[in-house]
Every structure is written in structure tokens, then in C-alpha cells.
Design an enzyme around this catalytic site. Structure first.
Site, PDB file in Angstrom:
ATOM      1  N   ASP A   1       0.853  -1.200   0.000  1.00 55.64           N
ATOM      2  CA  ASP A   1       0.000   0.000   0.000  1.00 55.64           C
ATOM      3  C   ASP A   1       0.880   1.237   0.000  1.00 55.64           C
ATOM      4  O   ASP A   1       2.112   1.134   0.005  1.00 55.64           O
ATOM      5  CB  ASP A   1      -0.987  -0.020   1.184  1.00 55.64           C
ATOM      6  CG  ASP A   1      -2.333   0.585   0.779  1.00 55.64           C
ATOM      7  OD1 ASP A   1      -2.338   1.723   0.275  1.00 55.64           O
ATOM      8  OD2 ASP A   1      -3.378  -0.076   0.959  1.00 55.64           O
TER       9      ASP A   1
ATOM     10  N   HIS B   1      -2.747   2.982  -4.801  1.00 58.58           N
ATOM     11  CA  HIS B   1      -2.174   2.468  -3.545  1.00 58.58           C
ATOM     12  C   HIS B   1      -0.746   1.958  -3.754  1.00 58.58           C
ATOM     13  O   HIS B   1      -0.339   0.961  -3.181  1.00 58.58           O
ATOM     14  CB  HIS B   1      -3.074   1.359  -2.964  1.00 58.58           C
ATOM     15  CG  HIS B   1      -4.348   1.888  -2.390  1.00 58.58           C
ATOM     16  ND1 HIS B   1      -4.421   2.462  -1.149  1.00 58.58           N
ATOM     17  CD2 HIS B   1      -5.609   1.954  -2.904  1.00 58.58           C
ATOM     18  CE1 HIS B   1      -5.678   2.850  -0.905  1.00 58.58           C
ATOM     19  NE2 HIS B   1      -6.414   2.563  -1.963  1.00 58.58           N
TER      20      HIS B   1
ATOM     21  N   GLU C   1      -9.905   2.565  -5.350  1.00 60.91           N
ATOM     22  CA  GLU C   1      -9.523   3.949  -5.044  1.00 60.91           C
ATOM     23  C   GLU C   1      -8.331   4.433  -5.865  1.00 60.91           C
ATOM     24  O   GLU C   1      -7.390   5.001  -5.329  1.00 60.91           O
ATOM     25  CB  GLU C   1      -9.194   4.066  -3.540  1.00 60.91           C
ATOM     26  CG  GLU C   1     -10.369   3.677  -2.662  1.00 60.91           C
ATOM     27  CD  GLU C   1     -10.045   3.721  -1.175  1.00 60.91           C
ATOM     28  OE1 GLU C   1     -10.911   4.158  -0.409  1.00 60.91           O
ATOM     29  OE2 GLU C   1      -8.937   3.298  -0.767  1.00 60.91           O
TER      30      GLU C   1
HETATM   31  C1  ACM Z   1     -11.107  -0.488   0.350  1.00 65.72           C
HETATM   32  O1  ACM Z   1     -11.614  -0.344   1.477  1.00 65.72           O
HETATM   33  N1  ACM Z   1     -10.422   0.508  -0.199  1.00 65.72           N
HETATM   34  C2  ACM Z   1     -11.200  -1.733  -0.383  1.00 65.72           C
END
Ligand code: ACM
Length: 469
Positions: free
Chosen positions: A131, A206, A270
Site C-alpha cells: 500500500d 495504492h 480507489e
Molecule cells: C477499500 O476499502 N479501499 C477496499
């Protein structure tokens, strides 16, 4: 000799017999064998004064039965009740997601989670390995991923939902990573307890920790970013150069080799597009790929990762954002954003895992925030978890068959140490495990009473759960 482990959910049908079996080493008295005449998901366990016998329709069902036996034995003090149990799970996928990227969790702490999963007959551990705030897996040929990408210089103190001008940082380096050998050992540890580990490499968003290690992976290689020190969503996402796709091929191939599971999770959640919008290279690639909208770049990544993994004999799992752009038909969707999405996903014909945030995120508050350590979301109490409506109503049978299972998520932004991970997971994970196993609908009061009797098993495993009262 099996590893003595224990578990929780009530079997679907239990016939209690008279009497007890007295033994000092119950594993020695347990006979175990496959039985072709049983359905593959079913096991049968019988305990009589003479000893215990377990049979099952598959190795996976045998593991479930062994975990049931261990549960009965845990805390029995040598006197084991005579029972006959015939049982099978409702769902094939009974998962727990652990975010070891935001806060590193040492191998032995993951093993404790694996033991606790077996205790609850959960069978899939989803490891979120990468991440913005930390890269946690050794990749040969890319030493800076762990030398640089695994470490952040400091971490935000407290909630990010406070005004930015009031933020303070702890001034402490945080990091760590797993070697490939350690992960191979973990895979084996889990396998012996009936648990498959599915790794996640989150892409193309991410990825700030990787871009911090290798700026050429970003959209603007001349700009040096650090490993992210706050939570939330980063604008820094993967660029579109050949270097990036070579990198992804290497990473996915190596991770696929470490984890024998037939799936690999590629994240997909995201992913901000602001850098792609500003990048002339991204625009040029779009033309080259015959695409028109910047958002379609994400679909190109999904497609690329799927092709690499197909060569490894694996299928892709991804968060539900991937439904918005191009994706292969055999992608498995984890719906996290809303429960209506679960229905959309099965309606479109995708195999789906229920992971809706308001029901299955165990990093959300479990009681009134004023009484709890800093967390996220609106409270998702133990009772909420046990009584949640997880499946869409009125699904036709062929759509219901696309629901692979249920998964709990434990994101670790606000979990600075192993005790915090356990405090947030338990006892809510006991409730979710029972839902995933599909034990007969019980009343909340009945569950709470049964849970009280179960908590000593968590104590026996050294789990620091949130007390009930
Ligand atoms: C998430 O909570 N971004 C999968």
C-alpha cells in the site's frame, strides 16, 4: 499428528449422546479418513466412549472436521462429550483480510491469527501486502522495494479526520517486510490448518511506497515522493511506461510463485486519475491502446494483470471498482462499497465475495467512539455483525450460486500493534465466522450466551479480544 487447534461455529446438526470419552491425548484416539460417499464439503465426526472417528468428502472438509474436533477438545480437560456431528459449510469462501501494509504484523502474529481462524473454521486469509504506507514483500531484483518502500519515517498521530493544520506525527520510523522464505513458511503453516492464503498486490493505485522506492514507476519520474505518512488516498499511482509493466510482470509472477492459491488479488480500489489526466505519456498510451477515456487506463491494468496471472494458472480477484472499466469475465469481485453492489455484480454474472464495508469492516468502531480507541466509520457492533443482512434478498438460485462467500476486513491504519489488531477483530470475527459457516439462524441472545462460553477458548489462544461488557 495433527496440530491441536480449536474453533467455534455451532455445527448445523448435532446429536448429543449419553456419556463422555475420557482420554489424555485425544489426537491419538482420533481416526481420520476420506469417504467418497460423502459430499465434498461434508464431514462426519463421531465421538463415543471407544474413541473418535472423523470422515469427510475432501481434504478441505477433513480440515473443517478436525477443527471441530479441536474445538470440542479445547478446554475439555480430558473428558470429551460423546457426540455425532454431520456438517458442511454454507460458503466455500470464509475469509479474513489482514492489512499488514499500513502496520507491519510480524510473522508469528499472523500465525496467531491463522490459529484463531482455524478455531472459527475460516478458510481463506487475504493478505494485503502492499500500500501507499508500506511495501511488505521481498521481490527479487527490486531491493529498494523493501530497503526504501517498507519504511516510513513517521506516522500521523490519531485520526486523520481532524483539520490538517492540527496534525502531529510520532517521529518514529515504522516498517518491516516478509522474505519470500518467510511467506512460503506461512503458506505451509496455514495449509496445515486448512487455510489458503491469497495475496494482494494493490494496483494501479495504492502504490506510493513502490513509487517512493523507484520513481520511474510513477507518472512523473523526476518528482521524488516518500512513503506516505498519513492515511487516505494518494494521488501518486502507477505510470504507463514499459518499465511499469515489466515491473508488474515480475512482481505478479514472483508473488504467484510464493502463494500456490489459484487466485491473486490485484486490488484496483480507489485509483485516483489526476496524474494520468496531467500526463502527456498517459494520453499518448491511451491513443496507442485505442482507448478514449483516461479512466480506461485502469481497465488496461486489470487486463494486463489478468493475462500475466492466467499464464500462472491463476484467476484475478479485485475490489469492485474494477467493474467500472474493462475486466475479464472470470474476475472474482470483492464488493466493499455498498451492499447493492453485491447484487449488481452477480447480476452481471461475476463470482462475488461479500465484503461490504458497513457490515464486514472490523476496523470500524465496535461501540460508541467516545469509549473506544481511535478507529474509522460508524459503529459496527458485535450485534450488528451477527444480525447483518449480508446477502441481497430475492436472488434467483443461479445468481445465488455466484456468491462465493463472506469475508471480514481488518484495515490497519489505526492498529499500531498486534494487540490492537486482535482487539478489533475479536469477538466480532466469531460472529462473522458463524455467518459465513451458515449455522442455523439463532437469536442474538442465544449467540451472546454461546459466545460467553466460547471466550475461554480465545483466552487459551492468548487473544486479547474486546470484553463483552
Ligand atoms: C477499500 O476499502 N479501499 C477496499
Amino acid at each position: 499428528m495433527s496440530d491441536p487447534i480449536a474453533l467455534v461455529p455451532l455445527p448445523q446438526s448435532v446429536v448429543w449422546s449419553e456419556g463422555v470419552w475420557t482420554t489424555n491425548d485425544p489426537w491419538e484416539g482420533l481416526s481420520v479418513g476420506l469417504n467418497d460417499s460423502l459430499p465434498p464439503t461434508e464431514y462426519a465426526l463421531s465421538i463415543s466412549p471407544a474413541g473418535a472417528a472423523l470422515s469427510a468428502g475432501s481434504e478441505a472438509a477433513l480440515a473443517d472436521g478436525r477443527n471441530t474436533f479441536a474445538q470440542i477438545v479445547t478446554g475439555a480437560g480430558g473428558e470429551i462429550p460423546c457426540v455425532t456431528i454431520s456438517d458442511r459449510p454454507k460458503y466455500a469462501w470464509r475469509g479474513l483480510h489482514l492489512d499488514v501494509a499500513r502496520h507491519f504484523l510480524p510473522v508469528e502474529e499472523i500465525e496467531t491469527f491463522i490459529d484463531a481462524m482455524a478455531l472459527h473454521r475460516l478458510n481463506v486469509l487475504h493478505l494485503h501486502l502492499t500500500d501507499d504506507q508500506g511495501w511488505r514483500v521481498e521481490i527479487k531484483g527490486y531491493p529498494r522495494l523493501t530497503e526504501v518502500g517498507s519504511w516510513r519515517e513517521q506516522t500521523l498521530i490519531g485520526s486523520m479526520e481532524t483539520p490538517e493544520e492540527t496534525w502531529t506525527f510520532d517521529g518514529t520510523r515504522h516498517g518491516g517486510h516478509y522474505t519470500q522464505d518467510e511467506l512460503t513458511g506461512l503458506v505451509d503453516y496455514a495449509r496445515r490448518r486448512g487455510i489458503m492464503i491469497v495475496p494482494e498486490v494493490d494496483l494501479p493505485g495504492h502504490m506510493q511506497a513502490a513509487i517512493a522506492a523507484y520513481p520511474e514507476l510513477g507518472n512523473f519520474p523526476e518528482q521524488q515522493v516518500g512513503v506516505r505518512e498519513v492515511w487516505g488516498i494518494s494521488d501518486h499511482v502507477l505510470g504507463v511506461s514499459d518499465t511499469v509493466f515489466d515491473f508488474l510482470r515480475d512482481v505478479l509472477t514472483q508473488v504467484a510463485e510464493i502463494f500456490p492459491a489459484p487466485y491473486l488479488h490485484i486490488g484496483g480500489d480507489e485509483c485516483r486519475r489526476v496524474e494520468w489526466e496531467r500526463s502527456s505519456a498517459a494520453r499518448a498510451r491511451l491513443n496507442e491502446w485505442g482507448l478514449t477515456r483516461i479512466s480506461e487506463i485502469q481497465g488496461h491494468f486489470t487486463q494486463f494483470a489478468s493475462e500475466v496471472l492466467r499464464e500462472q494458472g491463476k484467476r484475478v480477484i479485485a475490489w469492485d471498482e474494477v467493474l467500472e472499466t474493462h475486466l475479464p469475465d472470470d474476475t472474482i469481485i470483492m464488493n466493499w462499497r455498498d451492499s447493492a453492489g453485491v447484487k449488481t455484480s452477480v447480476d452481471r454474472g461475476f463470482q462475488t465475495i461479500i465484503s461490504t464495508h458497513d457490515q464486514t469492516y472490523l476496523n470500524y468502531y465496535q461501540a460508541d467512539p467516545k469509549d473506544e480507541p481511535v478507529a474509522l466509520g460508524r459503529p459496527n457492533t458485535l450485534k450488528d455483525v451477527y444480525t447483518a443482512r449480508l446477502e441481497p434478498a430475492k436472488l434467483p438460485e443461479e445468481k445465488r450460486a455466484l456468491l462465493l462467500g463472506i469475508q471480514a476486513q481488518l484495515w490497519s491504519e489505526y492498529l499500531p500493534d498486534p494487540a490492537s489488531f486482535q482487539y478489533m477483530a475479536f469477538p466480532r470475527l466469531c460472529a462473522l465466522a458463524e455467518r459465513a459457516w451458515g449455522s442455523p439462524e439463532q437469536s442474538w441472545e442465544e449467540f451472546e450466551e454461546r459466545l460467553r462460553a466460547h471466550l475461554p477458548r480465545l483466552d487459551a489462544f492468548g487473544i486479547r479480544y474486546r470484553p463483552l461488557d
